[in-house]
Motif scaffolding. Structure first.
Motif, PDB file in Angstrom:
ATOM      1  N   THR A 141       0.863  -1.319   0.105  1.00 57.83           N
ATOM      2  CA  THR A 141      -0.167   0.000  -0.167  1.00 57.83           C
ATOM      3  C   THR A 141       0.841   1.224   0.152  1.00 57.83           C
ATOM      4  O   THR A 141       0.632   2.292  -0.722  1.00 57.83           O
ATOM      5  CB  THR A 141      -0.998   0.073   1.347  1.00 57.83           C
ATOM      6  OG1 THR A 141      -1.783  -1.050   0.915  1.00 57.83           O
ATOM      7  CG2 THR A 141      -1.784   1.285   1.326  1.00 57.83           C
ATOM      8  N   LEU A 142       1.890   1.203   0.729  1.00 57.69           N
ATOM      9  CA  LEU A 142       2.808   2.453   0.634  1.00 57.69           C
ATOM     10  C   LEU A 142       3.394   2.765  -0.730  1.00 57.69           C
ATOM     11  O   LEU A 142       3.605   3.440  -1.207  1.00 57.69           O
ATOM     12  CB  LEU A 142       3.892   2.088   1.657  1.00 57.69           C
ATOM     13  CG  LEU A 142       4.057   2.737   3.025  1.00 57.69           C
ATOM     14  CD1 LEU A 142       4.944   2.151   3.838  1.00 57.69           C
ATOM     15  CD2 LEU A 142       4.109   4.255   2.951  1.00 57.69           C
ATOM     16  N   CYS A 143       3.748   1.443  -1.223  1.00 53.24           N
ATOM     17  CA  CYS A 143       4.535   1.684  -2.709  1.00 53.24           C
ATOM     18  C   CYS A 143       3.469   2.162  -3.733  1.00 53.24           C
ATOM     19  O   CYS A 143       3.598   3.206  -4.585  1.00 53.24           O
ATOM     20  CB  CYS A 143       4.941   0.261  -3.206  1.00 53.24           C
ATOM     21  SG  CYS A 143       6.419  -0.199  -2.338  1.00 53.24           S
ATOM     22  N   VAL A 144       2.096   1.822  -3.621  1.00 56.10           N
ATOM     23  CA  VAL A 144       1.275   2.148  -4.544  1.00 56.10           C
ATOM     24  C   VAL A 144       0.670   3.532  -4.169  1.00 56.10           C
ATOM     25  O   VAL A 144       0.738   4.217  -5.173  1.00 56.10           O
ATOM     26  CB  VAL A 144      -0.192   1.390  -4.317  1.00 56.10           C
ATOM     27  CG1 VAL A 144      -1.411   1.752  -5.079  1.00 56.10           C
ATOM     28  CG2 VAL A 144       0.287  -0.052  -4.860  1.00 56.10           C
ATOM     29  N   SER A 145       0.859   4.014  -3.000  1.00 53.87           N
ATOM     30  CA  SER A 145       0.409   5.410  -2.606  1.00 53.87           C
ATOM     31  C   SER A 145       1.535   6.524  -2.795  1.00 53.87           C
ATOM     32  O   SER A 145       1.035   7.522  -2.989  1.00 53.87           O
ATOM     33  CB  SER A 145       0.139   5.553  -1.068  1.00 53.87           C
ATOM     34  OG  SER A 145      -0.810   4.496  -0.493  1.00 53.87           O
ATOM     35  N   THR A 146       2.775   5.904  -3.048  1.00 54.83           N
ATOM     36  CA  THR A 146       3.771   6.686  -3.308  1.00 54.83           C
ATOM     37  C   THR A 146       4.375   6.752  -4.814  1.00 54.83           C
ATOM     38  O   THR A 146       5.226   7.355  -5.193  1.00 54.83           O
ATOM     39  CB  THR A 146       4.895   6.648  -2.324  1.00 54.83           C
ATOM     40  OG1 THR A 146       5.327   5.149  -2.479  1.00 54.83           O
ATOM     41  CG2 THR A 146       4.468   6.854  -0.879  1.00 54.83           C
TER      42      THR A 146
END
Length: 91
Positions: A41-46
């Motif tokens: 989720t962090l990767c997708v969000s950033t």
């Protein structure tokens, strides 16, 4: 690129750091999955592809991040310090 709201990013960073501190990667399958989910989720969000880059990008977009923080710049984009001048030397 759209960026997640700073409150969402802060929550994701805190969740990831907490799970990492609790060594979720060595824990139960459920805690390992939660760590993987938060990292994804962090990767997708950033808009990044690995969790280290995602953490840097997320922190860079949080309120209070230093404007001069160049941790997410490529080496070629990093500002160079001004050249030292010899004005006034030897006087």
């Amino acid at each position: 690129m759209l960026m997640a709201h700073p409150a969402v990013l802060r929550d994701l960073v805190e969740q990831y750091e907490t799970l990492s501190a609790l060594h979720a990667e060595d824990g139960s399958p459920e805690s390992q999955q939660r760590l993987n989910d938060v990292a994804y989720t962090l990767c997708v969000s950033t808009g990044t592809r690995d969790v280290d880059a995602a953490l840097i990008a997320a922190r860079h977009h949080l309120p209070g991040a230093r404007v001069e923080d160049d941790s997410v710049l490529d080496e070629e984009d990093t500002p160079k310090p001004p050249a030292a001048t010899s004005a006034g030397a030897g006087i």
